[in-house]
Design a protein around this motif. Structure first.
Motif, PDB file in Angstrom:
ATOM      1  N   ALA A 126      -5.057  58.121 -68.007  1.00 54.96           N
ATOM      2  CA  ALA A 126      -5.947  57.910 -69.158  1.00 54.96           C
ATOM      3  C   ALA A 126      -7.319  57.489 -68.644  1.00 54.96           C
ATOM      4  CB  ALA A 126      -5.383  56.838 -70.086  1.00 54.96           C
ATOM      5  N   ILE A 127      -8.354  57.964 -69.340  1.00 54.60           N
ATOM      6  CA  ILE A 127      -9.738  57.569 -69.020  1.00 54.60           C
ATOM      7  C   ILE A 127     -10.403  57.158 -70.331  1.00 54.60           C
ATOM      8  CG2 ILE A 127     -11.969  58.334 -68.117  1.00 54.60           C
ATOM      9  CD1 ILE A 127     -10.532  60.401 -66.440  1.00 54.60           C
ATOM     10  N   SER A 128     -11.075  56.016 -70.295  1.00 51.95           N
ATOM     11  CA  SER A 128     -11.821  55.572 -71.478  1.00 51.95           C
ATOM     12  C   SER A 128     -13.309  55.509 -71.135  1.00 51.95           C
ATOM     13  CB  SER A 128     -11.329  54.194 -71.923  1.00 51.95           C
ATOM     14  OG  SER A 128     -11.434  53.277 -70.853  1.00 51.95           O
ATOM     15  N   VAL A 129     -14.132  55.808 -72.125  1.00 50.53           N
ATOM     16  CA  VAL A 129     -15.595  55.721 -71.974  1.00 50.53           C
ATOM     17  C   VAL A 129     -16.151  55.200 -73.293  1.00 50.53           C
ATOM     18  CG1 VAL A 129     -17.700  56.942 -71.264  1.00 50.53           C
ATOM     19  CG2 VAL A 129     -15.471  57.899 -70.666  1.00 50.53           C
ATOM     20  N   ALA A 130     -16.614  53.967 -73.303  1.00 48.95           N
ATOM     21  CA  ALA A 130     -17.137  53.415 -74.559  1.00 48.95           C
ATOM     22  C   ALA A 130     -18.653  53.287 -74.475  1.00 48.95           C
ATOM     23  CB  ALA A 130     -16.508  52.051 -74.849  1.00 48.95           C
ATOM     24  N   PHE A 131     -19.325  53.979 -75.354  1.00 52.19           N
ATOM     25  CA  PHE A 131     -20.791  53.929 -75.472  1.00 52.19           C
ATOM     26  C   PHE A 131     -21.475  54.277 -74.146  1.00 52.19           C
ATOM     27  CE2 PHE A 131     -18.825  50.744 -78.321  1.00 52.19           C
ATOM     28  CZ  PHE A 131     -19.000  51.453 -79.505  1.00 52.19           C
ATOM     29  N   GLY A 132     -20.824  55.164 -73.393  1.00 53.65           N
ATOM     30  CA  GLY A 132     -21.346  55.551 -72.079  1.00 53.65           C
ATOM     31  C   GLY A 132     -21.767  57.004 -72.013  1.00 53.65           C
ATOM     32  N   LEU A 133     -21.014  57.907 -72.652  1.00 53.22           N
ATOM     33  CA  LEU A 133     -21.258  59.349 -72.491  1.00 53.22           C
ATOM     34  C   LEU A 133     -22.701  59.715 -72.832  1.00 53.22           C
ATOM     35  CD1 LEU A 133     -19.850  62.069 -71.813  1.00 53.22           C
ATOM     36  CD2 LEU A 133     -19.548  62.395 -74.270  1.00 53.22           C
ATOM     37  N   ARG A 134     -23.220  59.126 -73.898  1.00 54.21           N
ATOM     38  CA  ARG A 134     -24.591  59.391 -74.368  1.00 54.21           C
ATOM     39  C   ARG A 134     -25.630  59.041 -73.314  1.00 54.21           C
ATOM     40  NH1 ARG A 134     -26.842  55.092 -76.580  1.00 54.21           N
ATOM     41  NH2 ARG A 134     -24.704  54.285 -76.761  1.00 54.21           N
ATOM     42  N   ASN A 135     -25.287  58.115 -72.440  1.00 58.00           N
ATOM     43  CA  ASN A 135     -26.251  57.637 -71.441  1.00 58.00           C
ATOM     44  C   ASN A 135     -26.236  58.443 -70.147  1.00 58.00           C
ATOM     45  OD1 ASN A 135     -27.342  55.177 -72.771  1.00 58.00           O
ATOM     46  ND2 ASN A 135     -25.176  54.662 -72.825  1.00 58.00           N
ATOM     47  N   ILE A 136     -25.206  59.253 -69.965  1.00 55.57           N
ATOM     48  CA  ILE A 136     -25.096  60.031 -68.727  1.00 55.57           C
ATOM     49  C   ILE A 136     -26.123  61.165 -68.782  1.00 55.57           C
ATOM     50  CG2 ILE A 136     -23.532  61.447 -67.338  1.00 55.57           C
ATOM     51  CD1 ILE A 136     -21.190  59.856 -68.526  1.00 55.57           C
ATOM     52  N   GLU A 137     -26.840  61.368 -67.683  1.00 58.47           N
ATOM     53  CA  GLU A 137     -27.918  62.375 -67.672  1.00 58.47           C
ATOM     54  C   GLU A 137     -27.432  63.708 -68.224  1.00 58.47           C
ATOM     55  OE1 GLU A 137     -29.557  62.862 -63.797  1.00 58.47           O
ATOM     56  OE2 GLU A 137     -30.857  61.118 -63.973  1.00 58.47           O
ATOM     57  N   SER A 138     -26.285  64.169 -67.719  1.00 55.27           N
ATOM     58  CA  SER A 138     -25.702  65.390 -68.257  1.00 55.27           C
ATOM     59  C   SER A 138     -24.282  65.078 -68.735  1.00 55.27           C
ATOM     60  CB  SER A 138     -25.646  66.496 -67.191  1.00 55.27           C
ATOM     61  OG  SER A 138     -24.809  67.537 -67.660  1.00 55.27           O
ATOM     62  N   PRO A 139     -24.119  64.872 -70.060  1.00 53.42           N
ATOM     63  CA  PRO A 139     -22.768  64.615 -70.565  1.00 53.42           C
ATOM     64  C   PRO A 139     -21.782  65.724 -70.201  1.00 53.42           C
ATOM     65  CG  PRO A 139     -24.412  64.157 -72.258  1.00 53.42           C
ATOM     66  CD  PRO A 139     -25.144  64.799 -71.113  1.00 53.42           C
ATOM     67  N   GLN A 140     -22.254  66.984 -70.127  1.00 53.40           N
ATOM     68  CA  GLN A 140     -21.357  68.091 -69.784  1.00 53.40           C
ATOM     69  C   GLN A 140     -20.792  67.919 -68.377  1.00 53.40           C
ATOM     70  OE1 GLN A 140     -24.429  68.354 -70.997  1.00 53.40           O
ATOM     71  NE2 GLN A 140     -24.668  70.112 -72.341  1.00 53.40           N
ATOM     72  N   VAL A 141     -21.692  67.540 -67.432  1.00 48.62           N
ATOM     73  CA  VAL A 141     -21.223  67.328 -66.048  1.00 48.62           C
ATOM     74  C   VAL A 141     -20.253  66.144 -66.021  1.00 48.62           C
ATOM     75  CG1 VAL A 141     -21.940  66.711 -63.705  1.00 48.62           C
ATOM     76  CG2 VAL A 141     -23.295  68.351 -65.026  1.00 48.62           C
ATOM     77  N   GLY A 142     -20.587  65.086 -66.782  1.00 53.27           N
ATOM     78  CA  GLY A 142     -19.701  63.919 -66.853  1.00 53.27           C
ATOM     79  C   GLY A 142     -18.327  64.302 -67.397  1.00 53.27           C
ATOM     80  N   LEU A 143     -18.310  65.098 -68.471  1.00 52.91           N
ATOM     81  CA  LEU A 143     -17.022  65.505 -69.062  1.00 52.91           C
ATOM     82  C   LEU A 143     -16.216  66.349 -68.075  1.00 52.91           C
ATOM     83  CD1 LEU A 143     -18.072  66.434 -72.728  1.00 52.91           C
ATOM     84  CD2 LEU A 143     -16.560  64.554 -72.041  1.00 52.91           C
ATOM     85  N   ALA A 144     -16.895  67.212 -67.331  1.00 55.11           N
ATOM     86  CA  ALA A 144     -16.185  68.045 -66.345  1.00 55.11           C
ATOM     87  C   ALA A 144     -15.567  67.162 -65.262  1.00 55.11           C
ATOM     88  CB  ALA A 144     -17.140  69.071 -65.729  1.00 55.11           C
ATOM     89  N   GLU A 145     -16.296  66.126 -64.857  1.00 52.93           N
ATOM     90  CA  GLU A 145     -15.761  65.193 -63.864  1.00 52.93           C
ATOM     91  C   GLU A 145     -14.550  64.432 -64.419  1.00 52.93           C
ATOM     92  OE1 GLU A 145     -16.361  65.979 -60.874  1.00 52.93           O
ATOM     93  OE2 GLU A 145     -16.899  63.953 -60.228  1.00 52.93           O
ATOM     94  N   MET A 146     -14.643  64.019 -65.680  1.00 48.39           N
ATOM     95  CA  MET A 146     -13.511  63.298 -66.302  1.00 48.39           C
ATOM     96  C   MET A 146     -12.283  64.203 -66.342  1.00 48.39           C
ATOM     97  SD  MET A 146     -15.682  61.562 -69.393  1.00 48.39           S
ATOM     98  CE  MET A 146     -17.341  61.012 -68.982  1.00 48.39           C
TER      99      MET A 146
END
Ligand SMILES: C[S@@+](CC[C@H](N)C(=O)[O-])C[C@H]1O[C@@H](n2cnc3c(N)ncnc32)[C@H](O)[C@@H]1O
Length: 244
Positions: A126-146
């Protein structure tokens, strides 16, 4: 403290975002409680209730962990024998986590960027991200990493602000979010960086829940739920990685 307020639309805002969180870290928790009128902890608790069933030996990651509030809430809900990790690219925020735990019970902390996670493939249930995704330079890259570090059958839980849907509430909320909150934030944060002006601007610049859902599907996740709180001002996105 030197630094500039990040531009929420800039694809190169990572450094400014990190500097901004470093500058508000000492007062971050108190400001959250005050400015959300205590609702922030209820939303984190809802995230925790959406965890999948976990068995000893499985690993859970709290990403963009900040000062460790989500990790603290997760800790109380995880079965013994599961291993909790917490990661953030801002050390000033992350270093406040251990004080919230009994000695020896703190999560394993890693300072790292969500766009290049320092973890092997498929290691977390399980991975949680609270109020963080919006702050990542590229949310798409972040989601791919998750998706990469999530085990097949594992679950991603994202809590994030959004634009409220009902017109009358939205007008009222905008007034609070764009006028009152930045003013209070400036007075109380002790930082010259306008973190509480960046907050509403970044929420308005962020994709809608439907778009976030599509982006999660694009990286191989199946969206299970997008649960709205406060008339859509906050959304809990729950998505699973397909089991093989
Ligand atoms: C609004 S805070 C949320 C902290 C915590 N999750 C909470 O619920 O209070 C956002 C956090 O995301 C972190 N962050 C932003 N971009 C990041 C990135 N690319 N990689 C890792 N952490 C990031 C910031 O340093 C900050 O601590």
């Amino acid at each position: 403290m030197p630094g500039t307020t990040p531009d929420p639309r800039s694809p190169h805002r990572g450094r400014a975002v990190r500097g901004m969180f470093a500058s508000i870290a000492p007062r971050y928790d108190r400001l959250n409680r005050l400015l959300s009128m205590g609702l922030d902890q209820r939303w984190r608790a809802a995230l925790v209730r959406s965890l999948p069933e976990l068995v000893p030996g499985q690993r859970v990651l709290d990403l963009c962990a900040g000062t460790g509030d989500v990790a603290q809430a997760l800790h109380g809900a995880l079965p013994s024998g599961t291993v909790l990790h917490a990661s953030d690219f801002c050390e000033e925020m992350l270093k406040r986590t251990p004080a919230k735990f009994e000695p020896g019970a703190a999560p394993r902390l890693t300072v790292g960027d969500a766009m290049a996670l320092p973890y092997a493939d498929q290691g977390f249930q399980a991975i949680s991200v609270a109020f963080g995704l919006r702050n990542i330079e590229s949310p798409q890259v972040g989601l791919a990493e998750m998706a990469r570090v999530l085990a097949p059958g594992g679950r991603l839980l994202i809590l994030e602000f959004s634009r409220p849907e009902r017109k009358i509430f939205s007008a009222f909320y905008r007034f609070y979010f764009f006028r009152i909150l930045p003013l209070m934030g400036r007075l109380l944060s002790g930082s010259e960086i306008d973190a509480y002006r960046y907050l509403p601007e970044s929420v308005w610049a962020f994709p809608s829940p439907a778009e976030i859902g599509r982006e999660m599907e694009q990286v191989g996740l199946v969206v299970r739920e997008q649960r709205r709180f406060l008339m859509g001002a906050v959304v809990l996105h729950v998505a699973d990685r397909v089991a093989r």
